[in-house]
Structures are given as structure tokens and as C-alpha cells.
Design an enzyme around this catalytic site. Structure first.
Site, PDB file in Angstrom:
ATOM      1  N   ARG A  37       0.839  -1.198   0.000  1.00  0.00           N
ATOM      2  CA  ARG A  37       0.000   0.000   0.000  1.00  0.00           C
ATOM      3  C   ARG A  37       0.867   1.238   0.000  1.00  0.00           C
ATOM      4  NH1 ARG A  37      -3.280   0.780   4.517  1.00  0.00           N
ATOM      5  NH2 ARG A  37      -4.957   1.854   3.452  1.00  0.00           N
TER       6      ARG A  37
ATOM      7  N   LYS B 246       3.890  -7.955  11.586  1.00  0.00           N
ATOM      8  CA  LYS B 246       3.155  -8.139  10.329  1.00  0.00           C
ATOM      9  C   LYS B 246       3.477  -9.490   9.678  1.00  0.00           C
ATOM     10  CE  LYS B 246       1.950  -5.646   6.148  1.00  0.00           C
ATOM     11  NZ  LYS B 246       1.429  -4.374   5.708  1.00  0.00           N
TER      12      LYS B 246
ATOM     13  N   ARG C 236      -0.332   1.855  19.630  1.00  0.00           N
ATOM     14  CA  ARG C 236       0.481   1.683  20.837  1.00  0.00           C
ATOM     15  C   ARG C 236      -0.347   0.865  21.802  1.00  0.00           C
ATOM     16  NH1 ARG C 236       2.405   5.801  24.249  1.00  0.00           N
ATOM     17  NH2 ARG C 236       1.205   7.396  23.210  1.00  0.00           N
TER      18      ARG C 236
HETATM   19  C1  BTN Z   1       0.480  -4.063   2.194  1.00  0.00           C
HETATM   20  O1  BTN Z   1       0.376  -4.521   3.333  1.00  0.00           O
HETATM   21  O2  BTN Z   1       1.100  -3.009   1.989  1.00  0.00           O
HETATM   22  C2  BTN Z   1      -0.150  -4.797   1.050  1.00  0.00           C
HETATM   23  C3  BTN Z   1       0.767  -5.846   0.472  1.00  0.00           C
HETATM   24  C4  BTN Z   1       0.200  -6.617  -0.691  1.00  0.00           C
HETATM   25  C5  BTN Z   1       1.226  -7.491  -1.372  1.00  0.00           C
HETATM   26  C6  BTN Z   1       0.620  -8.392  -2.389  1.00  0.00           C
HETATM   27  S1  BTN Z   1       1.741  -9.636  -2.945  1.00  0.00           S
HETATM   28  C7  BTN Z   1       0.639 -10.105  -4.225  1.00  0.00           C
HETATM   29  C8  BTN Z   1       0.024  -8.836  -4.777  1.00  0.00           C
HETATM   30  N1  BTN Z   1       0.855  -8.283  -5.826  1.00  0.00           N
HETATM   31  C9  BTN Z   1       1.411  -7.125  -5.479  1.00  0.00           C
HETATM   32  O3  BTN Z   1       2.187  -6.460  -6.186  1.00  0.00           O
HETATM   33  N2  BTN Z   1       1.017  -6.775  -4.244  1.00  0.00           N
HETATM   34  C10 BTN Z   1       0.105  -7.749  -3.673  1.00  0.00           C
END
Ligand code: BTN
Length: 325
Positions: free
Chosen positions: A123, A188, A322
Site C-alpha cells: 500500500r 506483520k 500503541r
Molecule cells: C500491504 O500490506 O502493503 C499490502 C501488500 C500486498 C502485497 C501483495 S503480494 C501479491 C500482490 N501483488 C502485489 O504487487 N502486491 C500484492
């Protein structure tokens, strides 16, 4: 990278997947190439994030045994579980599975996974670290007539489907941080990236991308700038293929229910796994900080923040937490 080279890399990984030593000569014989060429392929695998050692007179050995995702058996188990109308595609290498599903590549009920992404996206324009054959990176195409305004809760619904899939496989205690982080004890495990395209008045094409850390090695993880962990530390041990199957089944069910009943049908389930609930939450929106205590979500999936001025719904923003002890 050519399809032929792709095939050779796949074959080489399959020969090495047991985690035992394999001599360069034997590998060369199997692929009908020279030892020098095997060395070159091994360099490429290293660049793609595969961790191995190379010892004189013994050969090459993967630091961790692995199994590539197999499209045929994935399709078979999905058919057995009632998803015969889904199409599965597994790529060895791609830029981003979300990107691949866009435009021409889009299909309703399509699952596209890759063993490696050279430009995996998170994101807010962040990179998603995607070393070869270590984690899960996949995207799902879903076409819907739902109005775009009702899709606010979608990433929460996807997160809940992943939690259900994990629960079905015996992985408990995983939580969700609004709106799209999959976490365990504050670290995460994975994330969700949803992208929309299509006519706002007509059918929308939804691309749901999910990344889950499964057994990422330390070298690749050096690029990650937040607290993270692998699912294999949470236990019990599950295969990537099993999880991908289970997650698609849960996702398919969840998307159908979401289309029929909206986010309201998921609100109680969210409360069970809401990491923000009762915690000190800071929302960052366009360089402004809003502080409060997490108070659940409303019927559209907006985060509710208890502030000095009462409860405020939050529709977008970066959330930091937090913990109150
Ligand atoms: C996040 O937490 O920032 C979201 C991450 C999303 C990653 C996945 S991996 C498969 C799909 N292809 C991408 O380029 N991104 C998502």
C-alpha cells in the site's frame, strides 16, 4: 526472461528442493547443459532471493527445503472443493501479480500466484519484498456490480477470509490491523492490496492482492522497515499450497456473502480479531495526526475512533498502534 530459461530454473529448483547436496555435474546432466551453465542459473536464483550454499566437491544445497506451488494439483483440489469455475495460474517470475491481472489479464474468479515478484507492491506505493519460493504472493480477479461506495469494507472481508483459512489449518491467534494488515502479536505476517478498475456506473473489476510471509530468509528481509514475522513461526506447519487452496475457498465464500449482505454480515467476526480495539491508535491523514482509542468498526467497515470529541469514523489513513497494558 525467456520461457525456456523459466522452465530450466523451475527444473533446477525441483531437483534441489529436498535441501540435500546435489553436485553441479549431476544437475548439469539432468538439464542437459554444462556445469558452467548450472553455475550461471544458480547465480540467477540467488539474485531472485533463493538462499543456498555451495561447497567444493559436494555441490549445491538449499538452506531450507521447499516445494514449488503446483498449478495442476491446486486446480484439482479447488475443483474437489467446489470451485470448478475458477481458473488458476502459477507463474515462476513476474513483476506484480496485481499488475498481471489488470486490463487484458483480468478474469472473474481467476487466481494468479507467483513464486517471485520483481516489483511487488504494498500500500501507499511501498515495495512488497518477494523473494523466490519463500512466501505467498497472489491476486484474485472478481467482477462485481456493487457500487464503489459500498466497497469500503472489502479489504477487511478479505482479511477475515485469510484468518478463517488459517484457522481451518490450525493457525490461531492471528489478528487484523485496520484496514488490511494481517498480524500476530504485533508483527506483520501479511497484507492486502485492493485495486479497482472499470466503469464506475457498470461492473467493477476488483483485483485483490495478498502477500503472506511464510518462511522468508533473513537476507531478503533486510529490506523490510517494520516489525514482521513468518507464518512458520506461528505454527503448526502448513504448506503454501494448502494455504492458497484454503484461502481461495474462504475468499470465494466471503466475496459472495459480501455481495449479498454487505459488510454488516462480517462486523461481529471483525470484532473478534480487531487488533486496534481498546488500544491507543494514531491515524496519519495527509500529514495530520488524529489520536484516539480504537472502538471497533461501523456497518460499512470504517474504523471508529474514540476521541475527546466523541466517536469519529475513519475511512482512510495510515494507522499506528500503541498497546495499552
Ligand atoms: C500491504 O500490506 O502493503 C499490502 C501488500 C500486498 C502485497 C501483495 S503480494 C501479491 C500482490 N501483488 C502485489 O504487487 N502486491 C500484492
Amino acid at each position: 526472461m525467456t520461457e525456456h530459461r523459466d522452465q530450466q530454473l523451475r527444473q533446477l529448483i525441483s531437483l534441489l528442493q529436498d535441501g540435500e547436496f546435489h553436485s553441479g555435474q549431476k544437475l548439469a546432466n539432468e538439464l542437459s547443459v554444462s556445469r558452467a551453465y548450472i553455475w550461471k542459473l544458480m547465480q540467477q536464483l540467488e539474485e531472485l532471493g533463493l538462499e543456498f550454499e555451495s561447497v567444493t566437491r559436494k555441490g549445491y544445497r538449499l538452506l531450507k527445503p521447499l516445494q514449488l506451488i503446483d498449478a495442476k494439483s491446486l486446480s484439482k483440489s479447488m475443483t474437489q472443493r467446489g470451485l470448478s469455475d475458477w481458473k488458476c495460474e502459477i507463474l515462476l517470475l513476474t513483476d506484480s501479480t496485481n499488475e498481471q491481472l489488470k486490463g487484458e489479464g483480468f478474469r472473474h474468479k481467476k487466481l494468479l500466484a507467483a513464486e517471485h515478484q520483481s516489483a511487488g507492491r504494498g500500500r501507499r506505493g511501498r515495495q512488497w519484498v518477494s523473494p523466490l519460493a519463500s512466501n505467498l504472493y497472489w491476486s484474485v480477479g472478481w467482477q462485481t456490480q456493487m457500487p464503489v461506495q459500498q466497497l469500503g469494507g472489502l479489504s477487511l472481508v478479505v482479511g477475515l477470509a485469510i484468518i478463517n483459512a488459517l484457522g481451518n489449518l490450525g493457525v490461531k491467534g492471528v489478528q487484523l490491523k485496520w484496514p488490511n494488515d494481517i498480524r500476530y502479536q504485533g508483527k506483520k505476517l501479511g497484507g492486502i492490496l485492493i485495486e479497482l478498475s472499470g466503469d464506475v456506473a457498470g461492473a467493477l473489476q476488483v483485483i485483490i492482492g495478498v502477500g503472506l510471509n511464510m518462511q522468508m530468509g533473513a537476507t531478503a528481509a533486510q529490506q523490510i522497515d517494520q516489525q514482521w514475522m513468518n507464518l512458520n513461526e506461528v505454527g503448526p506447519e502448513i504448506s503454501r499450497q494448502q494455504l492458497l487452496t484454503e484461502a481461495t475457498i474462504e475468499l470465494s465464500r466471503a466475496l459472495e456473502l459480501f455481495e449479498q449482505q454487505g459488510f454488516e454480515a462480517f462486523r461481529d467476526a471483525w470484532q473478534e480479531v480487531d487488533e486496534c480495539y481498546g488500544q491507543k491508535v494514531t491515524i496519519l491523514q495527509q500529514n495530520q495526526e488524529l489520536k484516539g482509542i480504537g472502538a471497533g468498526v461501523d456497518s460499512t467497515g470504517a474504523l471508529l475512533l474514540q476521541t475527546g470529541k466523541g466517536i469519529v469514523p475513519i475511512y482512510a489513513g495510515e494507522v499506528s498502534l500503541r498497546f495499552r497494558h
